[in-house]
Structure formats: structure tokens, C-alpha cells
Design an enzyme around this catalytic site. Structure first.
Site, PDB file in Angstrom:
ATOM      1  CD  GLU A   1      50.326  -0.123  35.085  1.00  0.00           C
ATOM      2  OE1 GLU A   1      50.971   0.945  34.956  1.00  0.00           O
ATOM      3  OE2 GLU A   1      50.286  -0.773  36.138  1.00  0.00           O
TER       4      GLU A   1
ATOM      5  CG  HIS B   1      43.192  -2.372  44.298  1.00  0.00           C
ATOM      6  ND1 HIS B   1      43.763  -1.151  44.542  1.00  0.00           N
ATOM      7  CD2 HIS B   1      44.216  -3.267  44.232  1.00  0.00           C
ATOM      8  CE1 HIS B   1      45.081  -1.288  44.643  1.00  0.00           C
ATOM      9  NE2 HIS B   1      45.383  -2.563  44.449  1.00  0.00           N
TER      10      HIS B   1
END
Lengths: 366, 327
Positions: B63, B132
Site C-alpha cells: 500500500e 475489513h
């Protein structure tokens, strides 16, 4: 280790480094003199800036003494279209690309955080978070390739990217991610690591198990170690690998083995963690003395060195005067560039501050 | 006559991305699994088939590298749209977003604008494993230099993604993942409003509920129940979390005198806290009751079997409605 100029100032190209020697063959005497002039300029600038810091004129100074050959040689090896992503110690590379040295002193005096035009100069802003700029260089190089500006055999239009970082930054994940992204995209990027052997107080031995030039190999980025105190090796290695990158060879890593003669910054005290004998060893391998010996053997006379010394005096005076003359930045600057388009919170706070300041009248507040 | 189509939020974002890519060849998309797969939520489905490798490509699972290279690409003149696969995976990129992306324009004194969009599916309610279901928007709203917006319906999703891409400032684009499949009309001809304006979704007289993203539907549901019980509630969809359209909120509070701010995020040091402080400052004499925050508890997002307890529902909002009306 690629070395074209021995510590004694003897020039010679071993057969295995013939590819690099070709780049030196193309240089003229004027190029050699330019290299020396700028190495001396870089050192003089550094000494003057350190003095300014000691006198309270700069908040901090980041010395690069000992790294003149690595930086001036490499800086001149970068082509006229190429883009440079420096760390925060690349004063010499800045000199080779026409950055106004006062822009650097402005930052360290606390006038701004950078503020030169990275598009016009192709020398991007200093990056203080270690390794962050290497990913920016990687993204830029991906863009260059997407633009089709690689491997056309057109040296006027093709370009490559170089990123400078130190041995300390190699520990950052961003540098490893850069190796990966550059390798899988076959990006036109040279990773130039100045291994000055100290990351503040951590020795390079405490930070890596394999030589740094091998760090990229597992990612698909081959590398080489050069003598970073040899300006000709640094020039030739940068020029060759930038040429290769521009021609589509993909990323490459150069580790320039050098030494940080000074402190990490003026806030550091290296006597606490390293032996003076080690520093003396490297002072005896001073890159300026090495290159001076070479030039004198080439027949360069005392006049030239006198002229360089005189230019140094002039630079010192100019820098001192210009530093004293630096104005306080306008308060608006704090708000002006946060966003490129209007933002109500910023506008509101600037407006409040103006009214608040005005409330003190002519005298201003304490 | 405007041209309306019925789309889900996911499809509306997809259509908005395609439109932006058609209009400007510098718009490029990347992130984990965004190309052939179309992303784990299929938001970018079909874009690879239409635009090919040069405009949309998969990134390595890194990321920081995704955002760091987006910055470099923006410097090269591209308008990158990077997807972070899940809210909880944004933290490896936190350094690049907050110390680099947000500050580059300021550091360079305007020489280096950062037209980068970071798309982040966020919020809970999908029965997922850890990392999540989070709501990290406050971290980014707290960071000067970023713009933070979040659509709650397909029409906003379609237009706000295009507005984000046109912005020369970096935009954090938070997508309410639980609502990806929620359908609604999309006006293909005209944007509803600017990206940083709040919208009064429903007018009311007694209580204002300001909310955003995935909680918007819950707030509307609460308002409907309240209405059936005779309480008139005004619902505001903030749409933008940085900057926040305080004028719309304050105008509403001047009318109702009561404010509840609702979101999925933990309430401590949240968007809701900021709104409560602002409204106390700017509408003090109009308030009939303290500003209440309804949100997630200040605990790590729980395991899926407990998320319904963690996430505010219509009843939790209605409990707050009762409290503000009791003053």
C-alpha cells in the site's frame, strides 16, 4: 568496487571497468576543472552553512563533507532531461543542477519547507522522511515509461530518473517497495545509495547483512559498488547507468562507498559513537585532495587553485550576506499553499488571524 | 430532459470512473486486483477490457508503494486513482498519505499540486474478518492538505468520483462498502452539487441528524420511525468530511435546536466530535439540548458476530432522539 582514480590520484581503467572508462575518455579538461570547482564550492558552502548554524543564523545544518566526489560526479552524470529525487543531504547534486543555494539555506533557516520549482529544475524537493522520495522517483519513472520516453534511441527526448538516498534509508520499507515496483515495470530508474557508513549513530554494519549494492538483486535490480570518493567513478557509473536506463535496460543500483566526515546534523555528536582514528583514516582519503593531485599531474597549475580559493571566499561572503538579508516569511504563506483550490477552514482561520493580529494595533503583540 | 439510469453505488462509481477516463487520458487506475478481476468488490469490473493495461493495472500488495508511486505519477502529469482494497489495509500507506501526499503542494509552495484520488471501501456490516470493516476517515480529515468525501447514494457516487478526479488536491474517497449494491437513480447529465456541500435529505422541525456514508440509510430509517410516532426529524447527508459544510448544519440547528451526529466510527475524537464542538461554538443560543453523538464504541471493531451490537442502528439513533427531546 569501481575505482578509476586511486586514493593517490593515479588514473587507470582496469579491463573489467572499460565500459566506465569510455565515459571518462569523452571528458575534456574543462569538464575536469568544472568538477573540481564544484566540489570545492560544495565544501565551502558546507563550511559556511555550518558556521551560520553555529552563529544561530540557521536552525540546523546537514553537512555533506566527504561526499563531494560522490555527489558532484553523479550530478554531472545525470542527463539534461533526467529527473532527480534527492534526500536531504544532496547539496552537491543541487549545485550541478543549478539550484540556488539560498533555497537550501532558506529551508534550514526556517523560511519555508522547500519551495523551488521541481519541474523547471528537474531537481525535486528535499525529502526528510527517509526513503519516501524513492517511491516518488519510482512512480515518476513508471510515468516516463508510460509516456513512451524510454528506449527510442533519442537522447534529446528520452529520459531516466535517479533517486538519491543513504545507507540508513535502505532499512525503510519504501526503498524495498521501490525496488519491486521498478523491477516489475522495468522502469528507467537508477537507485543511487551514498553509503556514508553512518545513519546518525548506527554503523552500516549494524544495518545490513549483505553489501548494500546487492540489496536490490532479489527484487530484480542489479547493482554495483563504486568508490564514492572517486569523482570520475561516480560520474562514469551514473552516466552509464542513466544511459542504460534511458535505453530501456530497467532499474539499476549504484552504491557509492564514501564517508560522512562531519556529524549527521549540527544536533549530532559523533564523538560519542565512533573513533577519531576512523575519521582520520577517511580524512586522509579526502575526495578533493585526490582529485587535486590528479589535476596537478595533468598539468593544471597553481593559478587555477588560487582562482578556486578566491571564488570560495566570494561565495562565503555572498552566502552570509544573503542569509542575513532573508526576510521573515509572510504569515499568509502558512495558509496559502495547503490546498490548490479554496478551502473554507483555511480561509476562515487566516481571516481570524488577520483580525487578531490587527487587534494589537501598530505595536504588534508580544 | 435529463437522462436518468438506475444503478447501484458500485456500478455508479464504475460509470463515473469510465467517464473520467474517457474525458482525460491522464486518468489512470491501479491498486490490488483492480484490473481483470475488477477489484474484490468488482467496482472496476470491465474497465480493463475497455481501456487496457496502459490505463488500469494491478499493483503489488504494497500500500505504501501504491500511494508513493501515485505521488510520482502525479508529478509526471498523471491523475492517478488508487484503490486501497479495504479500510483496514490503508495503514501501511499512512506515512505516504499524511507526510507526502497531503503536504507536497504546501512543501513546494504550489509548484507540485497532487491530483490523486485514493478510493477506500469503508465501514462494517458485511460479516467480515478483522481489518475489513473500519471507519478510518477521521485520521485523514485531521490531516491538512487532504480532502475527504463520501457518497451515500448512486447519484452522488457517480458525480463525486468525477469531481474528486478533477480536483487538483488529493482526495480521500470513502466508499460505503455495505451499500455498494444499493440502487438508485443516476442523472447522467447534471451533477447535483459541488463535492463539499452537505445535502438536506429530508426536512424536519424538531431534531437534526447529521450523518454520512453508510449511516445515511439508517438515519433515514430512524426519521421515518420517528415520523410515525409524531416526531419531525431533519436528516443531513454531510457528503464531505473535509472540508465540512458547517453552514448547512448550523442553519438546520437554528431551525430545530437539537443535533445528533451519527456515524459508524468510534465517537472519541471523531468527525462527530468536531461537529459537536463547532455547533456549540456557532449556534450556542439556538441549542435546546446538548449535541449528541451516536457511533461505534471506542473499542477495536469487533468480530462479526458482535458487529450488530457495535454498529448504531435506528433504535440507537431513536434513543438519542428521545434524549435530546427530554431537555
Amino acid at each position: 568496487m569501481v575505482q578509476l582514480l586511486s586514493p593517490e590520484g593515479e588514473y587507470g581503467v582496469p579491463k573489467e571497468w572499460a565500459e566506465y572508462g569510455k565515459y571518462i575518455d569523452r571528458l575534456t579538461e574543462a569538464d575536469f576543472l568544472k568538477f573540481y570547482r564544484d566540489m570545492a564550492r560544495m565544501r565551502r558552502f558546507d563550511r559556511e552553512a555550518e558556521a551560520l548554524q553555529r552563529q544561530g543564523q540557521l536552525g540546523l545544518w546537514v553537512p555533506a563533507i566527504g561526499q563531494e566526489a560522490a555527489q558532484i560526479g553523479s550530478g554531472y552524470g545525470v542527463g539534461h532531461n533526467d529527473h532527480i529525487f534527492p534526500s536531504y543531504r544532496e547539496h552537491g547534486v543541487a549545485i550541478t543542477h543549478g539550484i540556488d543555494l539560498m533555497s537550501i539555506l532558506k529551508m534550514l533557516r526556517g523560511v519555508n519547507h522547500g519551495g523551488w520549482d521541481p519541474v523547471e529544475t528537474r531537481f525535486h524537493l528535499y525529502a526528510i522522511v527517509l526513503g519516501s522520495q524513492v517511491l516518488h522517483a519510482t512512480g515518476y519513472a513508471m510515468g516516463v515509461k508510460m509516456d513512451g520516453k524510454v528506449g527510442n534511441g533519442d537522447l534529446e527526448n528520452d529520459l531516466a530518473v535517479i533517486s538519491y538516498f543513504g545507507d540508513g534509508a535502505t532499512a525503510e520499507g519504501d526503498v524495498s517497495e521501490s525496488f519491486l515496483f521498478a523491477a516489475i515495470n522495468n522502469s528507467p530508474l537508477v537507485f543511487f545509495c551514498q553509503n556514508n557508513q553512518w545513519a546518525i549513530s548506527s554503523s552500516v554494519a549494524s544495518q545490513t547483512k549483505v553489501p548494500l549494492f546487492q540489496r536490490g538483486e532479489g527484487f530484480g535490480v542489479p547493482g554495483i559498488r563504486i568508490d564514492g570518493n572517486d569523482v570520475l567513478a561516480s560520474y562514469a557509473a551514473t552516466a552509464k547507468h542513466m544511459d542504460d536506463a534511458r535505453e530501456g535496460a530497467g532499474p539499476y543500483m549504484i552504491e557509492a562507498l564514501t564517508y560522512r566526515i562531519g556529524a549527521h546534523t549540527t544536533s549530532d555528536d559523533p564523538t560519542k559513537y565512533r573513533d577519531s582514528a576512523e575519521v582520520e583514516y577517511w580524512k586522509a582519503r579526502d575526495p578533493l585532495i585526490r582529485f587535486e593531485t590528479f589535476l596537478r599531474r595533468q598539468g593544471i597549475g597553481q593559478d587555477f587553485f588560487d582562482e578556486v580559493a578566491e571564488a570560495g571566499e566570494k561565495l562565503s561572503t555572498e552566502i552570509r550576506e544573503a542569509t542575513f538579508a532573508l526576510p521573515q516569511p509572510p504569515t499568509e504563506n502558512m495558509f496559502k499553499y495547503v490546498y490548490s483550490e479554496p478551502h473554507p477552514l483555511i480561509d476562515e482561520q487566516l481571516d481570524w488571524l488577520k483580525r487578531y493580529e490587527a487587534g494589537f494595533g501598530e505595536a504588534g503583540h508580544a | 430532459m435529463s437522462n436518468f439510469v438506475e444503478l447501484s453505488i458500485a456500478k455508479a462509481i464504475n460509470a463515473g470512473l469510465r467517464k473520467a477516463m474517457q474525458e482525460d487520458e491522464k486518468v489512470i487506475l491501479f491498486g490490488e486486483d483492480v484490473a481483470q478481476l475488477g477489484g474484490v468488490f468488482r467496482v472496476t469490473e470491465g474497465i480493463h477490457a475497455e481501456f487496457g493495461d496502459s490505463r488500469i493495472f494491478n499493483s503489488p500488495i504494497a500500500e505504501s508503494g501504491i500511494v508513493g508511486t501515485a505521488i510520482g505519477l502525479a508529478m509526471r502529469g498523471y491523475r492517478p486513482v488508487a484503490e486501497i482494497q479495504f479500510d483496514g489495509f490503508i495503514f501501511p500507506a499512512f506515512n505516504q498519505i499524511t507526510t507526502q501526499l497531503a503536504k507536497m503542494q504546501n512543501r513546494s509552495e504550489g509548484f507540485t499540486p497532487m491530483p490523486v484520488v485514493i478510493r477506500v471501501p469503508y465501514g462494517g456490516g458485511i460479516g467480515a474478518v478483522e481489518h475489513h470493516s473500519e471507519s478510518p476517515e477521521a485520521y485523514f480529515a485531521h490531516t491538512a492538505g487532504l480532502r475527504v468525501i463520501t457518497p451515500s447514494n448512486p447519484n452522488d457516487a457517480y458525480w463525486m468520483i468525477q469531481q474528486a478526479i478533477k480536483s487538483n488536491d488529493p482526495v480521500m474517497f470513502f466508499e460505503p462498502k455495505k451499500r455498494y449494491w444499493q440502487k438508485g437513480p443516476v442523472n447522467l447529465d447534471e451533477p447535483p452539487m459541488g463535492p463539499h456541500q452537505a445535502r438536506v435529505l429530508q426536512e424536519g422541525a424538531q431534531v437534526t441528524i447529521a450523518t454520512y456514508g453508510p449511516m445515511t440509510a439508517v438515519a433515514l430509517q430512524a426519521a421515518e420511525i420517528a415520523a410515525s410516532e409524531g416526531t419531525s426529524i431533519e436528516v443531513i447527508d454531510l457528503r464531505s468530511l473535509s472540508p465540512i459544510d458547517f453552514d448547512t448544519i448550523i442553519n438546520s440547528v437554528k431551525k430545530t435546536g437539537r443535533l445528533i451526529v451519527a456515524s459508524e466510527a468510534s465517537t472519541f475524537v471523531s468527525i462527530s466530535s468536531e461537529i459537536a464542538a463547532r455547533v456549540a461554538e456557532k449556534a450556542f443560543y439556538h441549542l435546546e439540548a446538548p449535541v449528541l453523538r451516536v457511533g461505534g464504541f471506542d473499542v477495536p471493531y469487533p468480530a462479526a458476530k458482535l458487529e450488530e451490537v457495535f454498529l448504531p442502528d435506528a433504535d440507537r439513533i431513536l434513543e438519542a432522539v428521545d434524549r435530546v427531546l427530554s431537555y
